[in-house]
Design a protein around this motif. Structure first.
Motif, mmCIF file in Angstrom:
data_model
loop_
_atom_site.group_PDB
_atom_site.id
_atom_site.type_symbol
_atom_site.label_atom_id
_atom_site.label_comp_id
_atom_site.label_asym_id
_atom_site.label_seq_id
_atom_site.Cartn_x
_atom_site.Cartn_y
_atom_site.Cartn_z
ATOM 1 N N GLY A 255 3.154 -26.241 33.177
ATOM 2 C CA GLY A 255 3.274 -26.719 31.806
ATOM 3 C C GLY A 255 1.992 -26.637 31.010
ATOM 4 O O GLY A 255 2.001 -26.241 29.837
ATOM 5 N N ALA A 256 0.874 -27.018 31.614
ATOM 6 C CA ALA A 256 -0.401 -26.988 30.892
ATOM 7 C C ALA A 256 -0.773 -25.568 30.495
ATOM 8 O O ALA A 256 -1.182 -25.302 29.350
ATOM 9 C CB ALA A 256 -1.500 -27.619 31.734
ATOM 10 N N ALA A 257 -0.618 -24.625 31.424
ATOM 11 C CA ALA A 257 -0.945 -23.232 31.116
ATOM 12 C C ALA A 257 0.020 -22.669 30.079
ATOM 13 O O ALA A 257 -0.388 -21.913 29.178
ATOM 14 C CB ALA A 257 -0.895 -22.398 32.396
ATOM 15 N N THR A 258 1.286 -23.038 30.174
ATOM 16 C CA THR A 258 2.272 -22.583 29.195
ATOM 17 C C THR A 258 1.936 -23.104 27.800
ATOM 18 O O THR A 258 2.056 -22.382 26.805
ATOM 19 C CB THR A 258 3.683 -23.053 29.601
ATOM 20 N N THR A 259 1.490 -24.340 27.724
ATOM 21 C CA THR A 259 1.108 -24.918 26.436
ATOM 22 C C THR A 259 -0.044 -24.142 25.816
ATOM 23 O O THR A 259 -0.016 -23.818 24.615
ATOM 24 C CB THR A 259 0.716 -26.388 26.613
ATOM 25 N N ARG A 260 -1.059 -23.830 26.599
ATOM 26 C CA ARG A 260 -2.208 -23.094 26.070
ATOM 27 C C ARG A 260 -1.809 -21.689 25.622
ATOM 28 O O ARG A 260 -2.269 -21.199 24.589
ATOM 29 C CB ARG A 260 -3.321 -23.047 27.111
ATOM 30 N N ARG A 261 -0.916 -21.057 26.385
ATOM 31 C CA ARG A 261 -0.435 -19.728 25.979
ATOM 32 C C ARG A 261 0.374 -19.822 24.693
ATOM 33 O O ARG A 261 0.284 -18.937 23.829
ATOM 34 C CB ARG A 261 0.416 -19.097 27.090
ATOM 35 N N ARG A 262 1.158 -20.889 24.559
ATOM 36 C CA ARG A 262 1.970 -21.066 23.357
ATOM 37 C C ARG A 262 1.079 -21.228 22.122
ATOM 38 O O ARG A 262 1.369 -20.651 21.067
ATOM 39 C CB ARG A 262 2.893 -22.268 23.520
ATOM 40 N N VAL A 263 0.021 -22.016 22.243
ATOM 41 C CA VAL A 263 -0.924 -22.166 21.131
ATOM 42 C C VAL A 263 -1.479 -20.809 20.725
ATOM 43 O O VAL A 263 -1.513 -20.459 19.542
ATOM 44 C CB VAL A 263 -2.065 -23.134 21.512
ATOM 45 N N LYS A 264 -1.888 -20.040 21.691
ATOM 46 C CA LYS A 264 -2.482 -18.729 21.413
ATOM 47 C C LYS A 264 -1.459 -17.794 20.768
ATOM 48 O O LYS A 264 -1.745 -17.128 19.760
ATOM 49 C CB LYS A 264 -3.014 -18.114 22.706
ATOM 50 N N ARG A 265 -0.263 -17.748 21.332
ATOM 51 C CA ARG A 265 0.762 -16.825 20.833
ATOM 52 C C ARG A 265 1.209 -17.187 19.418
ATOM 53 O O ARG A 265 1.345 -16.309 18.556
ATOM 54 C CB ARG A 265 1.958 -16.826 21.786
ATOM 55 N N LEU A 266 1.450 -18.458 19.165
ATOM 56 C CA LEU A 266 1.887 -18.869 17.833
ATOM 57 C C LEU A 266 0.777 -18.660 16.803
ATOM 58 O O LEU A 266 1.037 -18.230 15.673
ATOM 59 C CB LEU A 266 2.333 -20.330 17.843
ATOM 60 N N ALA A 267 -0.447 -18.975 17.169
ATOM 61 C CA ALA A 267 -1.559 -18.772 16.243
ATOM 62 C C ALA A 267 -1.692 -17.300 15.866
ATOM 63 O O ALA A 267 -1.867 -16.957 14.686
ATOM 64 C CB ALA A 267 -2.857 -19.284 16.863
ATOM 65 N N GLU A 268 -1.590 -16.427 16.841
ATOM 66 C CA GLU A 268 -1.728 -14.996 16.570
ATOM 67 C C GLU A 268 -0.555 -14.465 15.752
ATOM 68 O O GLU A 268 -0.738 -13.683 14.820
ATOM 69 C CB GLU A 268 -1.850 -14.220 17.889
ATOM 70 N N SER A 269 0.668 -14.901 16.074
ATOM 71 C CA SER A 269 1.841 -14.355 15.392
ATOM 72 C C SER A 269 1.908 -14.786 13.939
ATOM 73 O O SER A 269 2.443 -14.058 13.091
ATOM 74 C CB SER A 269 3.120 -14.764 16.123
ATOM 75 N N LEU A 270 1.355 -15.965 13.609
ATOM 76 C CA LEU A 270 1.405 -16.455 12.234
ATOM 77 C C LEU A 270 0.034 -16.447 11.550
ATOM 78 O O LEU A 270 -0.137 -17.026 10.486
ATOM 79 C CB LEU A 270 2.005 -17.866 12.200
ATOM 80 N N GLU A 271 -0.927 -15.783 12.183
ATOM 81 C CA GLU A 271 -2.262 -15.593 11.610
ATOM 82 C C GLU A 271 -2.910 -16.923 11.227
ATOM 83 O O GLU A 271 -3.429 -17.107 10.126
ATOM 84 C CB GLU A 271 -2.194 -14.646 10.402
ATOM 85 N N VAL A 272 -2.852 -17.844 12.169
ATOM 86 C CA VAL A 272 -3.455 -19.167 12.025
ATOM 87 C C VAL A 272 -4.602 -19.264 13.020
ATOM 88 O O VAL A 272 -4.506 -18.763 14.144
ATOM 89 C CB VAL A 272 -2.404 -20.266 12.292
ATOM 90 N N ASP A 273 -5.688 -19.910 12.625
ATOM 91 C CA ASP A 273 -6.823 -20.070 13.521
ATOM 92 C C ASP A 273 -6.419 -20.891 14.749
ATOM 93 O O ASP A 273 -5.873 -21.990 14.629
ATOM 94 C CB ASP A 273 -7.967 -20.781 12.787
ATOM 95 N N GLN A 274 -6.698 -20.338 15.933
ATOM 96 C CA GLN A 274 -6.231 -20.952 17.178
ATOM 97 C C GLN A 274 -6.836 -22.334 17.405
ATOM 98 O O GLN A 274 -6.142 -23.264 17.840
ATOM 99 C CB GLN A 274 -6.565 -20.030 18.354
ATOM 100 N N GLU A 275 -8.111 -22.511 17.112
ATOM 101 C CA GLU A 275 -8.749 -23.803 17.337
ATOM 102 C C GLU A 275 -8.248 -24.867 16.354
ATOM 103 O O GLU A 275 -8.123 -26.035 16.695
ATOM 104 C CB GLU A 275 -10.268 -23.665 17.264
ATOM 105 N N ARG A 276 -7.954 -24.438 15.137
ATOM 106 C CA ARG A 276 -7.395 -25.393 14.174
ATOM 107 C C ARG A 276 -5.987 -25.803 14.598
ATOM 108 O O ARG A 276 -5.603 -26.971 14.466
ATOM 109 C CB ARG A 276 -7.397 -24.788 12.764
ATOM 110 N N LEU A 277 -5.221 -24.860 15.101
ATOM 111 C CA LEU A 277 -3.892 -25.189 15.603
ATOM 112 C C LEU A 277 -3.991 -26.141 16.791
ATOM 113 O O LEU A 277 -3.237 -27.119 16.893
ATOM 114 C CB LEU A 277 -3.134 -23.919 15.990
#
Length: 297
Positions: free
Chosen positions: A241-263
């Motif tokens: 779950g923890a690794a999936t959460t971090r991947r989800r943050v990265k994937r969503l940030a990239e797909s919607l052009e949002v800064d990953q750290e801000r997300l």
């Protein structure tokens, strides 16, 4: 119209209703007045429905299906009306014109029992994110919406005042993240405010449309943060779950052009705020899930 409000709504309003609030007691008469005013025919109340409003499936005199939505004023139904007007059906449910009553919305009928959450997880996230992107528009010049700073400011005050000592480190981290994020927001957009997979329903004129906004004006990462923790119970139950959460943050940030750290920062704040609130109103299981998730972020 004789009916019992869904128990989910009754319980949720009981958690938040101020002393002397009689909205539930007045609800049957409010529904009758709204139906008569618009010459509608009632089909049924949507069950289990939401936590802040009553949703009634209705038909116009010509047989066209629609939805009547009624909410207490403290849940800002007039802000929802203003946001739906601004979106004008692009990415969101369409507001139906007609006689207006405060706290009562007449909406196009979607498929209330078919949300994007019914899709496999990867597909659901993709469709939900695509819907959310359409909503991120410039707010009207003279708007009625809260800002992210205002809303999270109210939430931060409650978090400081009422957080249990056991969750103090998470609360401190969430509040520090908020202060840093508000120092230099990258954009100023109209946001859904409470976006998640269950808020995206199947439609006729578009495959998926958002419903139930609690609109706010601010940066896009704030809106996307709530989507990150969707299906949190599945994430917590998974050994990865923890690794999936971090991947989800990265994937969503990239797909919607949002800064990953801000997300990541807004995901932390919103999860901790929700967890503290769940503790406060007596939902310990929800609080446990949310705060464990926040610890991963």
């Amino acid at each position: 119209m004789a009916f019992e409000p869904p128990q989910r709504l009754v319980r949720a309003l009981g958690e938040s209703a101020p002393d002397g609030d009689d909205w539930l007691e007045r609800l049957p008469e409010t529904v009758r007045e709204a139906v008569a005013l618009r010459e509608l025919t009632v089909e049924r109340v949507q069950v289990p429905g939401g936590r802040s409003s009553l949703v009634v499936l209705v038909r116009h005199a010509d047989g066209t299906p629609a939805v009547l939505k009624l909410a207490p004023l403290r849940f800002r139904p007039e802000a929802e009306r203003a946001a739906l007007t601004r979106w004008d059906g692009l990415g969101a449910v369409q507001l139906v014109e007609g006689p207006l009553s405060e706290g009562v919305l007449l909406l196009e009928r979607l498929h209330p029992d078919v949300s994007v959450r019914s899709l496999p997880e990867a597909k659901a996230l993709l469709e939900a994110a695509g819907t959310l992107r359409r909503l991120w528009v410039e707010p009207p010049a003279e708007h009625v919406f809260e800002t992210v700073a205002e809303r999270t400011g109210r939430q931060a005050e409650v978090m400081r005042a009422r957080a249990d000592a056991a969750v103090a480190p998470l609360v401190d981290a969430a509040l520090a993240a908020r202060e840093e994020l508000l120092a230099a927001p990258p954009e100023h957009r109209l946001l859904h405010g409470t976006f998640r997979q269950s808020k995206v329903l199947a439609g006729e004129r578009m495959p998926w449309l958002a419903v139930g906004p609690d609109p706010v004006v601010g940066e896009c990462a704030f809106d996307l943060a709530r989507l990150v923790r969707d299906r949190v119970e599945d994430l917590i139950a998974s050994p990865s779950g923890a690794a999936t959460t971090r991947r989800r943050v990265k994937r969503l940030a990239e797909s919607l052009e949002v800064d990953q750290e801000r997300l990541r920062g807004w995901t932390l704040f919103r999860a901790v705020e929700s967890g503290v609130r769940a503790l406060r109103v007596g939902r310990p299981r929800d609080a446990e899930l949310l705060l464990e998730f926040a610890g991963w972020v």
